[in-house]
Design a protein around this motif. Structure first.
Motif, PDB file in Angstrom:
ATOM      1  N   SER A 122      40.538  40.688  41.301  1.00 45.89           N
ATOM      2  CA  SER A 122      41.353  42.042  41.249  1.00 45.89           C
ATOM      3  C   SER A 122      41.268  42.674  39.954  1.00 45.89           C
ATOM      4  O   SER A 122      41.022  43.930  39.557  1.00 45.89           O
TER       5      SER A 122
ATOM      6  N   PHE B  67      36.282  49.653  37.260  1.00 48.21           N
ATOM      7  CA  PHE B  67      36.768  51.113  37.433  1.00 48.21           C
ATOM      8  C   PHE B  67      36.999  51.617  36.224  1.00 48.21           C
ATOM      9  O   PHE B  67      36.446  52.812  36.062  1.00 48.21           O
ATOM     10  N   ALA B  68      37.682  51.073  35.325  1.00 49.28           N
ATOM     11  CA  ALA B  68      38.124  51.741  34.074  1.00 49.28           C
ATOM     12  C   ALA B  68      36.678  51.849  33.242  1.00 49.28           C
ATOM     13  O   ALA B  68      36.858  52.988  32.792  1.00 49.28           O
TER      14      ALA B  68
ATOM     15  N   MET C 249      39.548  46.081  38.304  1.00 50.89           N
ATOM     16  CA  MET C 249      40.177  47.019  37.815  1.00 50.89           C
ATOM     17  C   MET C 249      39.532  47.599  36.613  1.00 50.89           C
ATOM     18  O   MET C 249      39.267  48.722  36.288  1.00 50.89           O
TER      19      MET C 249
ATOM     20  N   SER D 106      34.817  54.999  33.896  1.00 54.06           N
ATOM     21  CA  SER D 106      35.318  56.545  33.321  1.00 54.06           C
ATOM     22  C   SER D 106      34.793  56.780  31.889  1.00 54.06           C
ATOM     23  O   SER D 106      34.830  57.692  31.229  1.00 54.06           O
TER      24      SER D 106
ATOM     25  N   SER E  91      41.625  35.456  43.756  1.00 51.05           N
ATOM     26  CA  SER E  91      41.612  36.584  44.187  1.00 51.05           C
ATOM     27  C   SER E  91      42.199  37.600  42.739  1.00 51.05           C
ATOM     28  O   SER E  91      41.762  38.773  42.849  1.00 51.05           O
ATOM     29  N   LEU E  92      43.388  37.055  42.351  1.00 50.68           N
ATOM     30  CA  LEU E  92      44.102  37.764  41.325  1.00 50.68           C
ATOM     31  C   LEU E  92      42.985  38.125  40.290  1.00 50.68           C
ATOM     32  O   LEU E  92      42.825  39.319  39.579  1.00 50.68           O
TER      33      LEU E  92
ATOM     34  N   THR F 219      30.675  69.156  26.965  1.00 50.16           N
ATOM     35  CA  THR F 219      31.383  68.209  27.649  1.00 50.16           C
ATOM     36  C   THR F 219      31.902  67.175  26.910  1.00 50.16           C
ATOM     37  O   THR F 219      32.918  66.501  26.831  1.00 50.16           O
TER      38      THR F 219
ATOM     39  N   LYS G  53      43.209  29.928  45.838  1.00 47.91           N
ATOM     40  CA  LYS G  53      42.533  31.011  46.518  1.00 47.91           C
ATOM     41  C   LYS G  53      43.299  32.458  45.724  1.00 47.91           C
ATOM     42  O   LYS G  53      42.568  33.216  45.632  1.00 47.91           O
ATOM     43  N   ARG G  54      44.606  32.086  45.672  1.00 49.61           N
ATOM     44  CA  ARG G  54      45.195  33.416  45.240  1.00 49.61           C
ATOM     45  C   ARG G  54      44.989  33.834  43.999  1.00 49.61           C
ATOM     46  O   ARG G  54      44.676  34.990  43.193  1.00 49.61           O
TER      47      ARG G  54
END
Lengths: 293, 452
Positions: free
Chosen positions: B10, B17-18, B14, B21, B6-7, B97, B2-3
């Motif tokens: 995650s 999100f990057a 990340m 941009s 999850s890792l 821009t 599970k860990r």
């Protein structure tokens, strides 16, 4: 040791948010503050100029005051109507009838569509002189009105777009209404209270925290409005809809003055904070938080 | 397990999100390849290269430009060109821009009026004079290159077409008031003709106008009163209060005599969107005063025959006020993935016969002699555009200097015209306000120019 592991695991889980916050909120926040003291065109490195941006803003820039006036007028027009309407609809939907969930969804849809560019374009075509609204009014022999071309009317037409998106406020009011104990209404009925009396003496006081929440959030959104005026009117006609956010956009991206735009942003941040504090102060004694409040 | 899951999740979030941009997809882009933009220029090789080219315009221009890209890829299979295109509205802010973020396209169409600000703010474009071994400049008039493409001795862009401000007429409607392709107008008979047209039908107006095109019309009027430049090179006004009052009185006369549609009705088409005005398509305007490069988009909507005439010039004018020049230039971004290849493509785009035949007159009349000849031989010359450029070149005033074409000065003037048009102030009051605003702005611009 086990506790440390748990702590680090927790941090790992929220790390995407932390990174996003640092990169896209905290960094621009701090950077804009620094740029506000600089002459910065975006294409060249910033040059420190001290308080010159702020001095110019308050002493020479007439557009700053005009834009602020338009923005405050827009907010004062939009918010009372939006909140009143949202509350009215929430009360109508707070009944147990068949299909009420469908109605709730339908009323919420405008909020989902939100301040999108496509909706703004549709609004433009609805309200132009040859638009659908005037065509509809012509069936009642009402002459066409220039909803978007008349400087005295345009701001209210744009305001209507914001009012139309009352769904999110409505849902929050609905949740608040459901929290009001039914026993209060039953007791008031026994006492012979009218519907109006019930509304003013039970509903409004019990809903006051929710009203405050909606008032504060919607005021902040209204003050930061940009998309509708950018797409529909570009701040015209004759700067009648030149909202503050649009002015910041023009300064930063149109005139190569990102430093000045940053200064405008920071002053606006302070203004919004001040307005929020005034709202809290005004309502502090009028909010009923229940037995524990 | 599970860990580990999850890792992994995650880490993926990340990166998500990057990725947010990074530059969002362009307004419209056509290619199946992914754009590759690096921050350091690379030398040209036969490896696969993808270049991005941005421009604005109407649908016809987009179609022609994309067809030219396909032709180039046929000849150079290792090179793919991605088009990033849209309307003029917002194009400047988008380019600024992108340049600020180091994510501008390899090749950019630039309005000639933008080059001053873009160059002084950051010098982002390649000096094409330093790449004469790659780009063929022999067909271009050296004077036009200097006047329209240079800044500070550097050639930052090549003219993509010649155009001139012109008046496009609806032949049928214009004929109702005696205007034909040979008519010569001044401002007085302009008003009389407007009244005549209104007398025929209240829905008819002489001139299709909005805020931005109003600036072209009334700036020309001012230049006819004062001379070639309405703002001097030293950032002072070349007109006084009386001239400005006269100009605003003309605006008021246009409105009062219904020469133009009321500003309440035309303001929705601000931003040179006059062709979107339904009255233009319906043939209820006799004419429109626009840069010639916009003619195709107006003609595309018109279901009636058109012609062009010389814009109105007053008797005894100190200058015609008509600008004939390249309206756009095309430059190469210094941060291009492959500067040499981008310049090579640009040379082909503007000089090659196949390219010229595909592009036609979508960016105005061809800027090179041989380009114009190719189109003449092929019979592909828009007669109206050709006539507009001929009239413009015959009557042209000098190109505008830096302060005269500043966007902020334009904004002040356009606001003032609208104020008078909406009846929000008398010509005198608005003139006083405008002078105060302009003087303040000119001082700021001058200070900024001196610092550079």
């Amino acid at each position: 040791m086990k506790n440390n592991k748990k702590k680090y695991l927790g941090l790992l889980y929220i790390s995407p948010w932390i990174i996003g916050f640092l990169a896209f909120q905290l960094y621009p926040f701090i950077a804009s503050f620094i740029y506000s003291f600089a002459d910065y065109s975006m294409l060249k490195p910033p040059v420190f100029i001290g308080l010159k941006n702020y001095i110019f803003m308050f002493t020479q820039d007439k557009t700053f005051y005009q834009s602020l006036k338009v923005t405050l007028l827009y907010t004062m027009t939009t918010i009372p109507v939006k909140i009143t309407f949202a509350l009215m609809v929430a009360m109508m939907l707070n009944v147990k009838i068949r299909g009420v969930n469908i109605f709730r969804t339908i009323f919420y849809i405008p909020s989902i569509l939100g301040g999108s560019v496509s909706i703004a374009i549709v609004w433009r075509f609805l309200f132009m002189k040859e638009g659908l609204l005037n065509q509809f009014l012509s069936y009642f022999s009402i002459p066409p009105t220039n909803w978007l071309g008349n400087p005295d009317l345009t701001l209210y037409t744009i305001s209507l777009l914001a009012v139309w998106q009352f769904g999110s406020s409505m849902v929050i009011f609905l949740a608040g209404l459901k929290q009001i104990p039914v026993s209060l209404y039953e007791a008031s009925t026994i006492d012979g209270a009218s519907r109006l009396k019930k509304f003013t003496s039970i509903t409004l006081p019990m809903l006051s925290p929710v009203i405050l929440f909606n008032l504060v959030m919607q005021t902040i959104y209204a003050l930061q409005e940009f998309t509708s005026v950018f797409v529909i009117t570009k701040g015209g006609p004759v700067k009648a809809t030149y909202l503050y956010a649009l002015m910041m956009y023009d300064e930063g991206f149109g005139y190569f003055r990102m430093g000045y735009a940053s200064a405008l942003a920071w002053i606006f941040f302070l203004i919004i904070m001040a307005i929020t504090l005034i709202i809290f102060k005004f309502f502090s004694k009028r909010i009923y938080y229940g037995e524990g409040g | 397990m599970k860990r580990v899951t999850s890792l992994v999740l995650s880490i993926l979030m990340m990166f998500a999100f990057a990725a947010c941009s990074q530059q969002a997809a362009p307004e419209s882009s056509q290619s199946s390849s992914v754009a590759t933009v690096s921050s350091t220029p690379a030398s040209s090789t036969s490896k696969a290269i993808t270049l991005r080219f941005s421009w604005w315009g109407g649908d016809a221009r987009h179609k022609a430009t994309l067809a030219a890209f396909d032709k180039y890829t046929e000849i150079n299979p290792n090179v793919k060109i991605i088009g990033e295109y849209g309307a003029y509205d917002g194009a400047y802010q988008k380019l600024v821009t992108q340049l600020a973020g180091g994510a501008a396209p390899d090749i950019c169409q630039i309005d000639t009026g933008w080059r001053y600000d873009l160059s002084t703010q950051g010098d982002p474009f390649v000096d094409l004079y330093t790449m004469k071994d790659v780009i063929d400049l022999s067909g271009f008039d050296a004077d036009i290159l200097k006047r329209a493409g240079e800044y500070d001795g550097k050639l930052i862009g090549i003219p993509s077409g010649l155009t001139a401000e012109t008046v496009l007429i609806n032949k049928e409607l214009a004929a109702k008031v005696g205007i034909n392709g040979d008519s010569v107008l001044n401002w007085d008979n302009f008003i009389e003709l407007g009244k005549k047209l209104q007398a025929i039908d209240k829905n008819y107006y002489l001139l299709n106008i909005e805020r931005d095109s109003a600036r072209i019309v009334f700036k020309a009027y001012i230049k006819q009163l004062v001379g070639e430049q309405w703002i001097n090179a030293d950032y002072t006004r070349n007109f006084d209060r009386e001239v400005l009052i006269k100009c605003f009185e003309l605006v008021k006369q246009f409105v009062d005599n219904k020469v133009i549609q009321p500003f309440e009705e035309n303001s929705l088409f601000d931003g040179f969107k006059l062709q979107e005005n339904p009255k233009w398509a319906k043939g209820e305007f006799a004419m429109v005063y626009i840069p010639g490069a916009n003619l195709p988009s107006f003609k595309g909507v018109a279901t009636y025959e058109t012609d062009v005439i010389r814009p109105p010039i007053m008797d005894g004018a100190k200058s015609s006020g008509i600008i004939a020049q390249p309206s756009t230039i095309i430059g190469v971004n210094k941060l291009s993935v492959d500067t040499k290849e981008a310049v090579k493509f640009l040379s082909w785009f503007l000089n090659d016969k196949d390219s010229i035949l595909i592009l036609g007159t979508q960016r105005g009349i061809q800027p090179t002699v041989k380009g114009r000849q190719y189109l003449l031989d092929a019979g592909v010359v828009d007669k109206d555009l050709n006539k507009a450029v001929e009239i413009g070149l015959k009557n042209s005033c000098n190109l505008e200097n830096v302060p005269s074409s500043n966007p902020e000065i334009y904004d002040i003037f356009e606001d003032a015209i609208q104020k008078v048009g909406f009846g929000k102030g008398t010509p005198e009051i608005v003139a006083d306000e405008t002078i105060a605003l302009m003087d303040q702005k000119l001082k700021i611009l001058k200070d900024a120019a001196v610092k550079k």
